[in-house]
Design an enzyme around this catalytic site. Structure first.
Site, mmCIF file in Angstrom:
data_model
loop_
_atom_site.group_PDB
_atom_site.id
_atom_site.type_symbol
_atom_site.label_atom_id
_atom_site.label_comp_id
_atom_site.label_asym_id
_atom_site.label_seq_id
_atom_site.Cartn_x
_atom_site.Cartn_y
_atom_site.Cartn_z
ATOM 1 N N GLU A 263 38.962 42.800 45.566
ATOM 2 C CA GLU A 263 38.745 42.131 44.272
ATOM 3 C C GLU A 263 40.001 42.381 43.473
ATOM 4 O O GLU A 263 40.293 43.519 43.102
ATOM 5 C CB GLU A 263 37.492 42.703 43.593
ATOM 6 C CG GLU A 263 36.851 41.733 42.620
ATOM 7 C CD GLU A 263 37.293 41.930 41.189
ATOM 8 O OE1 GLU A 263 38.379 41.390 40.825
ATOM 9 O OE2 GLU A 263 36.581 42.593 40.447
ATOM 10 N N CYS A 297 39.602 42.191 34.568
ATOM 11 C CA CYS A 297 40.195 41.251 35.533
ATOM 12 C C CYS A 297 39.687 39.825 35.326
ATOM 13 O O CYS A 297 40.409 38.874 35.571
ATOM 14 C CB CYS A 297 39.998 41.727 36.957
ATOM 15 S SG CYS A 297 38.326 42.232 37.304
ATOM 16 N N GLU A 392 49.608 38.625 35.133
ATOM 17 C CA GLU A 392 48.402 39.223 34.558
ATOM 18 C C GLU A 392 48.874 40.365 33.653
ATOM 19 O O GLU A 392 49.406 41.378 34.135
ATOM 20 C CB GLU A 392 47.503 39.763 35.674
ATOM 21 C CG GLU A 392 46.243 40.391 35.126
ATOM 22 C CD GLU A 392 45.331 40.929 36.224
ATOM 23 O OE1 GLU A 392 45.836 41.516 37.195
ATOM 24 O OE2 GLU A 392 44.100 40.781 36.084
#
Ligand code: ADP
Length: 496
Positions: A263, A297, A392
């Site tokens: 993930e 996330c 990110e």
């Protein structure tokens, strides 16, 4: 009172003396005696030295998990379900300690870590307890005199490597399905936030889990983490963290031909159409961008708004941001605390350096002395190819781009290497349907954001991951398939 004093009574005593490796039901120091320092992001103070586990510590933890595996599987799903239900009750009972540990270690406000966090974690464990006694295989239609069936078996030892954000939720998202189907585990928490994982072994023992089924090795990623990934007796790796580290782990696991559940990162979009409830959309944009200082996330902080409603949307976002209480996460009225570490604070500052911010009223921003706080930022005018736009950030930064036509909105939403989540705000059913089919991501929220239950699976698309977290589907990844074919009447060789 120092942060360390506040933790006394909430963590096992041996851990405070550096014995933070849990194998075979005992707390131990690292075999070579190495440690690393754990720091609180609230004031930058040193908490205590944590065992820096390496190869030999990983070997001992894996041996402990391997020895415990047959019996844990053999007791059957109903008995494992009972242990998991008791574990969920222990988590609820320990919510004060779990909350304090997460807040002091990760900086997430106590209002969230102390109540709703453990509650949600316990719900997740109960969900998988409910599946533990319902696992089954299949029987196939065969000619008379023959039978064929498929059973699912646990792999044996699984490594669970977790990140520093949401340390409790991330640990249990792995632990619950892995244990439910009869595997044993070696956990490696992130070096920045190992405290929560130190509380879990005692809770598991009280719940009746046999020693050796869950082991914890604290340490650094390149040392303890990499040793776990390449260990010959670890059958599968379940990892949550950055895409960069996920790639490294997948490559190493590939060399050893073992499976991975990854993930990874995201850079998700939140689309606001002009027919949306603009006030609610602004609420969602501010919440998803700034909760947990943007260290989520599935944060949908890449806002894509229809040009004719930009002014209204931005005005509302600024007003809502001005009301968020940023400050000491131990204050129960605080909504957003510091970022996790000095390193993360400096990384965010580097990525946002030179970005022209929209003017904001930040009277509500009250950092603690020595705390790792980053001022929230909203940007409208930036280079769409910059690191700010593409990477990110994992910090409190909202970027806004505009569009005129629907197709352009979806093109912008998908213009990223990631595909973890997405959110779309509209009152049009047609646009909502388009969003569902057009946005390339593992979870899409229509007129909402961050609404999930343990039953809803999330599976990263593109560079956001491999495999599934949550839901019935996640548990199947931790079992392998074995088929059995039987012939009643005796077999004749084709050579005969
Ligand atoms: P970040 O870059 O945000 O600090 P990472 O994705 O690198 O986060 O880390 C997530 C988890 O992965 C942590 O527990 C970390 O120790 C671990 N880790 C980091 N590098 C490796 C590696 N090479 N092998 C295995 N685990 C690793």
């Amino acid at each position: 009172m120092s942060m360390l004093e506040k933790l006394r009574g909430h963590l096992p005593e041996p851990c405070l003396e550096g014995k933070t490796i849990w194998t075979d039901g005992e707390w131990r120091s690292a075999r070579h005696g190495s440690t690393f320092t754990n720091v609180s992001p609230i004031d930058g103070s040193r908490l205590f030295d944590v065992a820096r586990g390496m190869g030999e510590d990983v070997d001992a933890a894996v041996a402990s998990a391997r020895a415990a595996a047959p019996a844990w599987h053999a007791i059957g799903g109903a008995a494992r379900a009972r242990v998991l239900r008791a574990f969920a009750a222990e988590i609820r009972g320990a919510s004060a300690s779990l909350g304090l540990a997460e807040t002091i270690d990760a900086g997430r406000p106590i209002a969230l870590t102390g109540a709703s966090g453990p509650q949600r974690a316990a719900d997740l464990v109960e969900f998988y307890a409910g599946l533990a006694d319902k696992l089954s295989g299949r029987v196939y239609d065969m000619p008379a005199g023959q039978s064929a069936s498929m059973v699912r078996e646990p792999y044996g030892v699984i490594a669970a490597i977790t990140p520093w954000n949401y340390p409790l939720a991330n640990a249990l998202t792995k632990l619950a399905p892995i244990l439910a189907c009869g595997n044993t585990v070696v956990m490696k928490p992130a070096e920045q936030t190992p405290l929560v994982t130190m509380i879990l072994p005692e809770l598991l023992r009280k719940a009746g889990l046999p020693d050796g089924v869950v082991n914890v090795v604290t340490g650094l990623g390149q040392e303890a983490g990499a040793a776990l990934v390449s260990h010959r007796d670890v059958a599968k790796i379940s990892f949550t963290g950055s895409t960069q580290t996920g790639r490294r782990i997948a490559a190493l696991a590939g060399e050893h031909l073992k499976g991975v559940v990854l993930e990874l990162g995201g850079k998700s979009a939140l689309i606001v159409f002009d027919d949306a409830d603009i006030d609610r959309a602004a609420d969602a944009a501010v919440f998803t961008s700034f909760m947990n200082q943007g260290q989520t996330c599935t944060s949908c902080n890449r806002i894509i708004v229809q040009r004719n409603v930009l002014d209204e949307f931005l005005t509302r976002c600024r007003a809502k941001l001005a009301r968020i209480r940023f400050g000491d996460p131990l204050d129960p009225t605080t909504q957003v605390g510091p970022v996790v570490s000095k390193q993360q604070m400096e990384r965010i500052e580097r990525l946002t350096d030179g970005i022209v911010p929209v003017p904001l009223d930040l009277d509500c921003f009250r950092p603690t002395d020595g705390g790792y706080f980053v001022k929230p930022l909203i940007a409208v005018d930036f280079d769409p190819e910059s690191a700010f736009a593409r990477t990110e950030i994992f910090g409190p930064a909202m970027s806004i781009r505009t569009f005129d036509h629907d197709a352009e909105a979806f093109r912008l939403a998908n213009d990223t290497e990631y595909g973890l989540a997405g959110s779309c705000w509209t009152s049009s059913l047609a646009r909502a349907e388009m969003a569902k089919s057009s946005i390339q991501a593992g979870v899409i929220w229509i007129n909402c954001v961050h609404v999930l239950t343990p039953a809803v699976p999330v599976s990263g698309h593109k560079s956001s991951g491999i495999g599934i977290e949550y839901g019935v589907d996640a548990i199947e990844q931790y079992m392998r398939v074995k088929s059995v074919v039987t012939l009643a009447g005796g077999w004749t060789s084709p050579f005969a």
